[in-house]
Design a protein around this motif. Structure first.
Motif, short mmCIF file in Angstrom:
data_model
loop_
_atom_site.label_atom_id
_atom_site.label_comp_id
_atom_site.label_asym_id
_atom_site.label_seq_id
_atom_site.Cartn_x
_atom_site.Cartn_y
_atom_site.Cartn_z
N UNK A 212 37.97 -25.65 6.92
CA UNK A 212 38.38 -24.50 7.72
C UNK A 212 39.72 -23.94 7.26
N UNK A 213 40.63 -24.82 6.82
CA UNK A 213 41.98 -24.38 6.47
C UNK A 213 42.15 -24.02 5.00
N UNK A 214 41.14 -24.24 4.18
CA UNK A 214 41.33 -24.03 2.74
C UNK A 214 41.50 -22.55 2.41
N UNK A 215 42.46 -22.29 1.55
CA UNK A 215 42.70 -20.93 1.05
C UNK A 215 42.42 -20.83 -0.45
N UNK A 216 42.90 -21.80 -1.21
CA UNK A 216 42.88 -21.69 -2.67
C UNK A 216 41.47 -21.64 -3.23
N UNK A 217 40.60 -22.54 -2.82
CA UNK A 217 39.25 -22.58 -3.36
C UNK A 217 38.47 -21.34 -2.94
#
Length: 282
Positions: A212-217
């Motif tokens: 839920x928190x991932x930004x980079x991928x």
């Protein structure tokens, strides 16, 4: 003497209490400031004189966040990839942990070492190789590719976490079930899997928070803006022309954080039980 020492050790000193309070205040202050700014009008939020309470609280920032372009599309994307990552990571981790803990076969220790080494590698170090592999496989810009990336990121932890629960179960349970005529599949699904439910819950929370928190991928792998996830959507509040809508972005951050908070509150007791049990029953 030992009783007196135990009592003394069990009573926290005033210094330790003050340090704990200060630590908690420092840790919680950014969250408080985010919520406070979410209710603060934009002119007040940009004021050079900070205020610790919103003088003119408003819900306009939340309205701005909800009707920001792409919110509902990106919310759908976040739900799809997060739920998919949780389901597949838990299922694969559950069966892999069962195989690595309850069955004896050649190369088992080697597999465990490899899983541990993969867990130690920083995610950013594997981003470019993973990108190249997914590009060759035609998975870039798809929900399936993003789900697979999140599963690969959380699967090593899932295996190690649930393996500790399987190791804590006595072998007599399987032997008794087999004497009663239960097959291997029945032993797994009716006896072992229900007993490792705390580990499944702990793994689910861990996977949910990471996906839920991932930004980079998400930003690297997805090509269509309508398929971005909410962490990437938060960047839309910054524009070279108008600058950053601080109040709107903080309101969006509050909305973005709510599912994680609710999910954690609903499962916090079982999560603490699962994490503590997994830590001491290895």
């Amino acid at each position: 003497m030992s009783v007196v020492r135990r009592r003394r050790l069990g009573r926290p000193s005033s210094v330790a209490t003050v340090i704990a309070i200060v630590f908690c205040a420092v840790w919680a202050f950014p969250t408080y400031w985010m919520v406070k700014t979410a209710f603060t009008p934009r002119p007040d939020a940009l004021s050079s004189t900070p205020t610790f309470l919103p003088l003119n609280p408003t819900l306009e920032n939340f309205e701005t966040a909800i009707f920001q372009a792409g919110f509902f599309d990106n919310l759908r994307s976040s739900l799809i990839v997060t739920v998919g990552a949780v389901v597949f990571a838990v299922l694969l981790g559950l069966f892999a942990a069962a195989a690595l803990s309850r069955f004896r076969f050649g190369g088992r220790r080697t597999i465990l070492v490899i899983v541990l080494l993969i867990q130690m590698i920083p995610g950013a170090a594997t981003l470019i190789p993973q990108y190249l592999v997914f590009n060759e496989a035609g998975l870039l810009g798809t929900y399936a590719g993003l789900i697979l990336a999140y599963v690969s990121m959380t699967l090593p932890f899932s295996i190690w976490m649930m393996r500790s629960f399987f190791l804590a179960l006595p072998a007599e349970l399987e032997e008794a079930a087999q004497l009663d005529g239960a097959s291997t599949w029945q032993v797994l699904t009716r006896i072992l899997f229900p007993l490792v439910l705390p580990g499944v819950i702990a793994t689910s929370v861990f996977t949910f928070i990471n996906a839920w928190n991932d930004y980079l991928i998400a930003y690297t792998f997805m090509k269509d803006q309508s398929m971005y996830t909410l962490p990437v959507w938060l960047a839309s509040f910054t524009s070279p022309l108008t600058g950053t809508d601080v109040s709107g972005q903080m309101a969006a951050s509050v909305l973005f954080s709510l599912p994680v908070v609710v999910f954690f509150v609903l499962l916090q007791r079982k999560l603490v039980t699962g994490m503590s049990a997994g830590a001491v029953k290895g």
